[in-house]
Design a protein around this motif. Structure first.
Motif, PDB file in Angstrom:
ATOM      1  N   UNK A   1      54.793  66.011 -54.414  1.00 33.27           N
ATOM      2  CA  UNK A   1      55.899  65.168 -53.971  1.00 33.27           C
ATOM      3  C   UNK A   1      56.947  65.019 -55.077  1.00 33.27           C
ATOM      4  N   UNK A   2      56.485  64.847 -56.299  1.00 34.16           N
ATOM      5  CA  UNK A   2      57.379  64.675 -57.437  1.00 34.16           C
ATOM      6  C   UNK A   2      58.261  65.901 -57.651  1.00 34.16           C
ATOM      7  N   UNK A   3      57.683  67.097 -57.425  1.00 32.95           N
ATOM      8  CA  UNK A   3      58.410  68.341 -57.654  1.00 32.95           C
ATOM      9  C   UNK A   3      59.099  68.862 -56.399  1.00 32.95           C
ATOM     10  N   UNK A   4      58.870  68.222 -55.276  1.00 31.10           N
ATOM     11  CA  UNK A   4      59.474  68.668 -54.035  1.00 31.10           C
ATOM     12  C   UNK A   4      58.899  69.976 -53.536  1.00 31.10           C
ATOM     13  N   UNK A   5      57.579  70.118 -53.706  1.00 29.07           N
ATOM     14  CA  UNK A   5      56.891  71.353 -53.330  1.00 29.07           C
ATOM     15  C   UNK A   5      55.837  71.089 -52.273  1.00 29.07           C
ATOM     16  N   UNK A   6      55.452  72.153 -51.562  1.00 28.08           N
ATOM     17  CA  UNK A   6      54.303  72.040 -50.681  1.00 28.08           C
ATOM     18  C   UNK A   6      53.044  72.091 -51.526  1.00 28.08           C
ATOM     19  N   UNK A   7      51.963  71.533 -51.010  1.00 19.21           N
ATOM     20  CA  UNK A   7      50.716  71.548 -51.771  1.00 19.21           C
ATOM     21  C   UNK A   7      50.190  72.968 -51.932  1.00 19.21           C
ATOM     22  N   UNK A   8      50.434  73.822 -50.934  1.00 18.59           N
ATOM     23  CA  UNK A   8      49.990  75.213 -51.048  1.00 18.59           C
ATOM     24  C   UNK A   8      50.712  75.934 -52.188  1.00 18.59           C
ATOM     25  N   UNK A   9      52.030  75.733 -52.278  1.00 20.86           N
ATOM     26  CA  UNK A   9      52.796  76.366 -53.359  1.00 20.86           C
ATOM     27  C   UNK A   9      52.333  75.847 -54.710  1.00 20.86           C
ATOM     28  N   UNK A  10      52.049  74.547 -54.773  1.00 23.75           N
ATOM     29  CA  UNK A  10      51.589  73.963 -56.028  1.00 23.75           C
ATOM     30  C   UNK A  10      50.242  74.540 -56.431  1.00 23.75           C
ATOM     31  N   UNK A  11      49.336  74.691 -55.460  1.00 22.12           N
ATOM     32  CA  UNK A  11      48.006  75.245 -55.767  1.00 22.12           C
ATOM     33  C   UNK A  11      48.128  76.659 -56.320  1.00 22.12           C
ATOM     34  N   UNK A  12      48.972  77.483 -55.700  1.00 18.86           N
ATOM     35  CA  UNK A  12      49.157  78.864 -56.167  1.00 18.86           C
ATOM     36  C   UNK A  12      49.731  78.880 -57.587  1.00 18.86           C
ATOM     37  N   UNK A  13      50.671  77.987 -57.850  1.00 10.17           N
ATOM     38  CA  UNK A  13      51.271  77.914 -59.182  1.00 10.17           C
ATOM     39  C   UNK A  13      50.242  77.503 -60.217  1.00 10.17           C
ATOM     40  N   UNK A  14      49.397  76.533 -59.875  1.00  9.07           N
ATOM     41  CA  UNK A  14      48.362  76.065 -60.801  1.00  9.07           C
ATOM     42  C   UNK A  14      47.371  77.185 -61.089  1.00  9.07           C
ATOM     43  N   UNK A  15      46.993  77.954 -60.067  1.00  6.02           N
ATOM     44  CA  UNK A  15      46.081  79.083 -60.287  1.00  6.02           C
ATOM     45  C   UNK A  15      46.696  80.091 -61.259  1.00  6.02           C
ATOM     46  N   UNK A  16      47.972  80.415 -61.042  1.00  4.43           N
ATOM     47  CA  UNK A  16      48.637  81.395 -61.898  1.00  4.43           C
ATOM     48  C   UNK A  16      48.762  80.887 -63.332  1.00  4.43           C
ATOM     49  N   UNK A  17      49.129  79.634 -63.499  1.00  7.03           N
ATOM     50  CA  UNK A  17      49.289  79.071 -64.842  1.00  7.03           C
ATOM     51  C   UNK A  17      47.942  78.913 -65.539  1.00  7.03           C
ATOM     52  N   UNK A  18      46.885  78.736 -64.762  1.00  7.89           N
ATOM     53  CA  UNK A  18      45.543  78.680 -65.347  1.00  7.89           C
ATOM     54  C   UNK A  18      45.140  80.056 -65.859  1.00  7.89           C
ATOM     55  N   UNK A  19      45.472  81.095 -65.104  1.00  4.50           N
ATOM     56  CA  UNK A  19      45.180  82.462 -65.544  1.00  4.50           C
ATOM     57  C   UNK A  19      45.934  82.798 -66.825  1.00  4.50           C
ATOM     58  N   UNK A  20      47.095  82.198 -67.007  1.00  2.00           N
ATOM     59  CA  UNK A  20      47.905  82.430 -68.207  1.00  2.00           C
ATOM     60  C   UNK A  20      47.463  81.571 -69.382  1.00  2.00           C
ATOM     61  N   UNK A  21      46.473  80.727 -69.159  1.00  2.00           N
ATOM     62  CA  UNK A  21      45.941  79.814 -70.178  1.00  2.00           C
ATOM     63  C   UNK A  21      46.914  78.690 -70.520  1.00  2.00           C
ATOM     64  N   UNK A  22      47.925  78.479 -69.670  1.00  2.00           N
ATOM     65  CA  UNK A  22      48.840  77.354 -69.852  1.00  2.00           C
ATOM     66  C   UNK A  22      48.180  76.082 -69.343  1.00  2.00           C
ATOM     67  N   UNK A  23      47.442  76.223 -68.263  1.00  2.00           N
ATOM     68  CA  UNK A  23      46.653  75.121 -67.720  1.00  2.00           C
ATOM     69  C   UNK A  23      45.180  75.470 -67.803  1.00  2.00           C
ATOM     70  N   UNK A  24      44.331  74.453 -67.774  1.00  2.00           N
ATOM     71  CA  UNK A  24      42.891  74.670 -67.776  1.00  2.00           C
ATOM     72  C   UNK A  24      42.261  73.734 -66.763  1.00  2.00           C
ATOM     73  N   UNK A  25      41.386  74.273 -65.939  1.00  2.00           N
ATOM     74  CA  UNK A  25      40.719  73.484 -64.901  1.00  2.00           C
ATOM     75  C   UNK A  25      39.358  73.018 -65.408  1.00  2.00           C
ATOM     76  N   UNK A  26      39.089  71.751 -65.254  1.00  2.00           N
ATOM     77  CA  UNK A  26      37.801  71.189 -65.651  1.00  2.00           C
ATOM     78  C   UNK A  26      37.074  70.714 -64.405  1.00  2.00           C
ATOM     79  N   UNK A  27      35.947  71.350 -64.137  1.00  2.00           N
ATOM     80  CA  UNK A  27      35.195  71.073 -62.924  1.00  2.00           C
ATOM     81  C   UNK A  27      34.937  69.586 -62.750  1.00  2.00           C
ATOM     82  N   UNK A  28      35.384  69.040 -61.616  1.00  2.00           N
ATOM     83  CA  UNK A  28      35.142  67.642 -61.303  1.00  2.00           C
ATOM     84  C   UNK A  28      36.009  66.665 -62.060  1.00  2.00           C
TER      85      UNK A  28
END
Length: 233
Positions: free
Chosen positions: A34-61
């Motif tokens: 909502x803050x970025x004016x994006x759909x949740x699907x677009x945001x999820x894809x962006x987060x996956x890509x940025x995680x692959x680039x090591x810009x973001x990191x996902x921590x289970x749970x």
């Protein structure tokens, strides 16, 4: 601009602006979308890509966080480019290596301690007894990495690893007349070590330049072969 690319750009802009600091947790998905004016699907894809680039990191749970953003961490993702590079692209990577590694070798001449030089001697002894190209390349990488590490700049060390990966080096040696290529590499390594032992920075730069130039020449005439075949096979 594709929606996913737009989402990635907006998240990166938040990081650059300091709104998301290294190590900070991203807001909940619905809030951030909502803050970025994006759909949740677009945001999820962006987060996956940025995680692959090591810009973001996902921590289970626990959610998704901004990584430490250390340059050497981000550079790790570039190693695949070196692994798959062919022809002109691979030569261009080696040309950049030739610009950087000799200077690092020259700097190391004044920084390596006696036990570091002994470690380099041991690596070269193991390199000479390598039974396969894979073994040779492992010791070759250890030799050059140990020299680069003496400079004390992890960004430089990682960049040099990216510019010439294990996969790329195996391809180059296998594409050459193996025994001639290895004999030449062993002599080059000895010349580099001798320069480092005498603390001769200019000679170290020269020896490293000759070595990497030879690697470029091997690549220019290389062909792909079986990387696990014995050296004398």
């Amino acid at each position: 601009m594709a929606l996913t690319d737009e989402a990635m750009a907006k998240i990166k802009a938040m990081i650059v602006a300091g709104e998301l600091a290294p190590g900070s947790r991203l807001p909940k998905e619905d809030v951030l979308a909502r803050q970025l004016g994006l759909s949740r699907n677009s945001l999820r894809e962006a987060v996956r890509a940025l995680t692959a680039m090591r810009i973001l990191v996902s921590r289970q749970g626990d959610g998704t966080y901004v990584s430490s953003l250390e340059p050497h961490l981000l550079l790790e993702t570039l190693s695949f480019a070196a692994d798959v590079s062919q022809g002109r692209a691979a030569l261009q990577l080696l040309q950049v290596r030739r610009l950087l590694e000799p200077q690092a070798t020259g700097l190391a001449a004044a920084l390596l301690r006696p036990h570091d030089l002994k470690e380099l001697r041991d690596i070269l002894d193991r390199c000479r007894s390598a039974a396969t190209v894979e073994d040779f390349v492992a010791h070759d990488i250890a030799f050059h990495l140990r020299i680069a590490e003496a400079v004390g700049n992890p960004v430089l060390s990682m960049l040099l690893q990216v510019l010439s990966t294990r996969t790329q080096r195996v391809r180059i040696v296998r594409g050459s007349r193996i025994r001639d290529a290895l004999d030449s590499a062993h002599q080059d390594h000895e010349d580099i070590l001798r320069a480092l032992q005498t603390r001769d920075a200019l000679l170290a730069v020269s020896a490293a330049t000759v070595h990497i130039t030879a690697v470029e020449q091997w690549l220019a005439t290389s062909r792909v072969d079986d990387p696990l075949r014995p050296i004398d096979g």
